[in-house]
Design a protein around this motif. Structure first.
Motif, mmCIF file in Angstrom:
data_model
loop_
_atom_site.group_PDB
_atom_site.id
_atom_site.type_symbol
_atom_site.label_atom_id
_atom_site.label_comp_id
_atom_site.label_asym_id
_atom_site.label_seq_id
_atom_site.Cartn_x
_atom_site.Cartn_y
_atom_site.Cartn_z
ATOM 1 N N LEU A 10 0.846 -1.191 0.000
ATOM 2 C CA LEU A 10 0.000 0.000 0.000
ATOM 3 C C LEU A 10 0.884 1.244 0.000
ATOM 4 C CD1 LEU A 10 -1.805 -2.396 1.170
ATOM 5 C CD2 LEU A 10 -3.241 -0.572 2.022
ATOM 6 N N PRO A 11 0.383 2.372 -0.530
ATOM 7 C CA PRO A 11 1.233 3.550 -0.758
ATOM 8 C C PRO A 11 1.624 4.348 0.479
ATOM 9 C CG PRO A 11 -1.009 4.029 -1.379
ATOM 10 C CD PRO A 11 -0.961 2.573 -1.043
ATOM 11 N N GLY A 12 0.939 4.152 1.595
ATOM 12 C CA GLY A 12 1.271 4.884 2.808
ATOM 13 C C GLY A 12 0.139 5.787 3.270
ATOM 14 N N GLY A 26 -3.906 10.992 5.322
ATOM 15 C CA GLY A 26 -5.041 10.255 5.869
ATOM 16 C C GLY A 26 -5.630 9.292 4.856
ATOM 17 N N ILE A 27 -4.794 8.739 3.988
ATOM 18 C CA ILE A 27 -5.242 7.882 2.885
ATOM 19 C C ILE A 27 -5.781 6.548 3.406
ATOM 20 C CG2 ILE A 27 -4.449 6.590 0.860
ATOM 21 C CD1 ILE A 27 -2.473 8.886 0.357
ATOM 22 N N GLN A 44 -9.403 0.457 4.816
ATOM 23 C CA GLN A 44 -8.096 0.106 5.369
ATOM 24 C C GLN A 44 -7.151 1.298 5.225
ATOM 25 O OE1 GLN A 44 -7.244 -3.061 6.755
ATOM 26 N NE2 GLN A 44 -9.476 -3.121 6.720
ATOM 27 N N PRO A 45 -6.309 1.553 6.218
ATOM 28 C CA PRO A 45 -5.363 2.664 6.111
ATOM 29 C C PRO A 45 -4.321 2.415 5.025
ATOM 30 C CG PRO A 45 -4.985 1.418 8.139
ATOM 31 C CD PRO A 45 -6.209 0.842 7.487
ATOM 32 N N GLY A 46 -3.972 3.474 4.315
ATOM 33 C CA GLY A 46 -2.982 3.377 3.245
ATOM 34 C C GLY A 46 -1.605 2.974 3.733
ATOM 35 N N ASP A 90 -10.965 11.542 7.762
ATOM 36 C CA ASP A 90 -10.636 12.479 8.838
ATOM 37 C C ASP A 90 -10.830 11.802 10.197
ATOM 38 O OD1 ASP A 90 -13.380 12.567 9.480
ATOM 39 O OD2 ASP A 90 -13.692 14.474 8.444
ATOM 40 N N GLU A 91 -10.547 12.536 11.267
ATOM 41 C CA GLU A 91 -10.619 11.970 12.611
ATOM 42 C C GLU A 91 -12.022 11.532 12.991
ATOM 43 O OE1 GLU A 91 -8.761 14.590 15.415
ATOM 44 O OE2 GLU A 91 -6.864 14.579 14.317
#
Length: 153
Positions: A10-12, A26-27, A44-46, A90-91
């Motif tokens: 994944l890119p980050g 925040g990807i 899923q988080p990047g 976002d949060e």
């Protein structure tokens, strides 16, 4: 039948600005529902090491091959695909999309599709970072994705 998408590389959490790409932080990535674009399956988080999604679908054998249908499968017969939607989160958990990857089901080898129908499991394996280090987007066909007939249980 199930489709299991196994993603890696994944890119980050963030991607810097580049020509034609404004940069994001925040990807996250998720599977997009067919009729409800804001209904996402398991974002899923990047920055995750890997991501896996399991989709339920129905497989029907037709004169032109295997046709897959389900709540996360888009398109018309013989032009089916699955959207992986990229966005920022976002949060508060609000997802704002910025690009999509289109996993092309029509690119599945007919023998693989038939074997997956018999086994009950179709695996899709792909890396989610493109050659520029950004989130993978556009139509995704082999060799960028590997479709494999699997075995359940």
């Amino acid at each position: 039948m199930q489709i299991q998408i196994e993603a890696f590389d994944l890119p980050g959490h963030s991607c810097a600005t580049a020509p034609g790409f404004p940069g994001y932080t925040g990807i996250h990535v998720a599977v997009q529902h067919r009729d409800r674009t804001k209904d996402l399956l398991d974002p899923q988080p990047g920055g995750a090491t890997s991501a896996t999604w399991t989709l339920e679908c129905a497989a029907t054998t037709t004169p032109s091959g295997v046709d897959l249908k389900g709540p996360y499968i888009q398109g018309r017969p013989e032009d089916r695909f699955i959207y992986l939607s990229w966005g920022t989160m976002d949060e508060a958990g609000a997802f704002t999309p910025f690009r999509r990857a289109k996993l092309m089901i029509d690119a599945i080898d007919p023998a693989t599709a038939e074997a997956a129908t018999r086994s009950g499991l179709l695996l899709a394996r792909l890396r989610l970072t493109d050659a520029k280090g950004q989130p993978l987007c556009a139509a995704v066909r082999p060799p960028l994705i590997e479709w494999i007939a699997g075995q359940t249980g």
